[in-house]
Design an enzyme around this catalytic site. Sequence first.
Site, PDB file in Angstrom:
ATOM      1  N   HIS A  72      44.307  59.006  26.686  1.00 57.50           N
ATOM      2  CA  HIS A  72      44.229  57.814  27.529  1.00 57.50           C
ATOM      3  C   HIS A  72      42.784  57.427  27.826  1.00 57.50           C
ATOM      4  CE1 HIS A  72      45.775  54.951  30.478  1.00 57.50           C
ATOM      5  NE2 HIS A  72      44.793  55.341  31.261  1.00 57.50           N
ATOM      6  N   HIS A 121      50.769  50.311  31.948  1.00 59.15           N
ATOM      7  CA  HIS A 121      51.190  51.279  32.950  1.00 59.15           C
ATOM      8  C   HIS A 121      52.636  51.645  32.648  1.00 59.15           C
ATOM      9  CE1 HIS A 121      50.024  52.836  37.150  1.00 59.15           C
ATOM     10  NE2 HIS A 121      49.098  53.200  36.291  1.00 59.15           N
TER      11      HIS A 121
END
Lengths: 768, 77
Positions: A72, A121
């Site tokens: 990430h 998200h």
Amino acid sequence: MTEPGGTTRVAAPPGVPLRQDTVADATATPDREQPYAALGLTADEYARIGATLGRRPTDAELAIYSVMWSEHCSYKSSRKHLRQFAAKAPATDVLLAGIGQNAGVVDVGHGYAVTFKIESHNHPSYVEPFQGAATGVGGIVRDILAMGARPVAVMDSLRFGPADAPDTQRVLPGVVGGISFYGNCLGLPNIGGELAFDPCYLGNPLVNALCVGVLRPEDLKLAAATGPGNQVVLLGSRTGPDGIGGASVLASASFGGSGEGAKRPSVQVGDPFMEKLLVECCLELYHAGLVVGVQDLGAAGVACATTELSAGGGTGMRVALDRVPLRDASLGPAEILMSESQERMMAIVTPANVAPVLSICAKWDVPATVIGEVTDSGRLEMTWHGAPVVDIPPSSAANDGPVYDRPARRPDSQDALASDDAGRLPRPAGPAAASALRADLLLLVGSAEGGDKAWVTEQYDRYVRGDTVLAMPHDAGLLRIDAETGLGVALATDGNGRYCHLDPYAGTQLALAEAHRNVAASGARPLAVTNCLNFGSPEDPAVMWQFTEAVRGLADGCQQLGVPVTGGNVSFYNQTGPTAIRPTPVVGVLGVHDDVRRRVPSGFGLPDAAIVLLGHTRAEFGGSLWAWLRHGHLGGRPPAVDLAAERSLADVLVAAAAEQLVATAHDLSDGGLAMALAEACLTGGTGCAVTLPGDAATFLFSESAARVIVAVRPGSELAFRQLCATNGVPATDIGQTGGTALEIAGWFSVPLAELADLHGSALPALFG
Amino acid sequence: MPSFVVNVMLKPEIHDPQGDAIASACHRLGFPQVASVRQGKRFVIEVSEPASEQRIAELAAELLANPVIEEFSVHPA
């Protein structure tokens, strides 16, 4: 308790072991076992940390590397490929900040710049839909704030499993509720986005949030800690155990050394009212010239902000971790470093400005604490109650992490998929063709995919701040930037997992082309691109092939359209068990509107206006909404990409808006001309009578790209025709606006009331 | 009629912005000694025939609490 605006010295609370794994311990006990695998690091990566430091890392250092070298934060599987965005970037003089910054910044003229970015998200929104989606909005807003800009609007691109699946009934209302809660409380209009359904997203919904902000070019802020001696100030909420489990870990109770309970993965809860204070407070600090550098705290929290700020400044930093104000006194250094508590920012401030900064923070009720200072050591050094627990070169965590060239292989199944031509699907023909065509139109219009999205978008405040010119259901969101000149910006996001499943290279270009077309339809000139690349596991060579094709497609497409990629986000590991989602790159395009008073809406409003179809229509049903809904078919080739045609089309649309030649422009995408006509009629409340210039099923349902319908202002027909001819854009007169029905001459007619009822009830019937 | 009380609270580690807002209001209103506030929900449920605490707990987990971020307790009223 932290006094708002005051500095806090945190004494070690009773019961918390002061004893932490220090740098001296790491040197003295080189062979102590560390839970690097539980933290998501490979043996090679762990060895690399040891080689960098010349010793084993401390627990706190291991925490930093584990989050900063995570997929990430480090982009380790994608970085090699993302370089194409810079290498193939078209020449432009509008880009003030690009890839690598928190968000891209473009100069839009008249002394204004705009910054925008989209970010995923997805996983948090599946675990806890409401808070996951809410904190997704909060996170992207802080990215924009960190560039020195005032956030002015948000958008959301949402994808869920089948609309009637029980889990979608859980996830969708939660996600929409979370977005509206956070955005509405924060006072930001939500001006557009997408909503799509597909079985592949059932166990892994996609929640991509975009934010746009406005600044004066001279106010641009960068994430760099410069000036040794400058102070490091942590602003905003106190730090709790939020999201530590998000880093996949701390599942090991032995980690961190604070005994049992050291590991509490917990959902992040958003506080939009604190975010609002943080926004206003930071903007006042910026305008007072009190901030040297700034960074938001998102994924990887303090670990990310400290390493990126010091790496960005080419400096060092000394931080007293025990000065970080805590919501939970039992947290140790590793947990503080990894916490993803929301509504926090980190600012670099000269010593002389600390007092005014703290006083402005106190005015806004924003807790602010000096936690360290910039040094010239080139090292990031952190202490815990005086004992050194971190001593690393910051760029080794922030920039110089591992980069992988993962194997990519086109799966053999692509051949069978490509040869399963959608052109062979039976199309309405024979004596019953007219009623079958009508039924197919109604099927699309009344489906969750094609239905009215108002059930979702009406939960969002679209007009707060008073500068929203166009929002849903129009093709692009359009915001006024400057009331005097009418300068504005338009934004659209698009993605199509079906097209990308058939051909990720072409599918990504089609997403880019659609967003480009949507922006141009409003009358804005497309200027820059952001992207959120949602894919399965990069360790699967088939997924990696999809990813490399998508990136190559986007980089090539942006080069040909002359719009640079300014930044974005990669989200891997979107899968349920071994099954990856369809490759779903979401592309956001930003355009500049010279005068929003000359905006072009997507609905038919004016009666007796000529409807003109721009572009070529071919029999292209591969990946189409019609093939999917009518036949449950996904195969063949997606529509052909013609970026030169897209560019000419955009030129026509922008010029037509400026010269006020057209009253309506609506892009053709999912559901082809049939859906476009239905939407234009319903949005504007005016019917139309259309004569199809060829095969009815093809003209109604084919999804050939580079097409738009426009309604030409009466009296401007000749000028518009000349404009199209000059730009080489095919223009076909297909009918007129007016009446109270959608009429396809010689085939069928649907009263608008019937159409509206079907279209409007699709989502309420499913979600109440 | 028999009744039950269900108390729902955010799990201790979960951030409670409303509780924080109440705590800061306490300070403004002259209660500086308030160190922190956690806010929850209390349900009083009457049943028309005897029901086990277990059944009420099932109801609480399904409807009254969000077990991802909240915990609850069931007591006879």
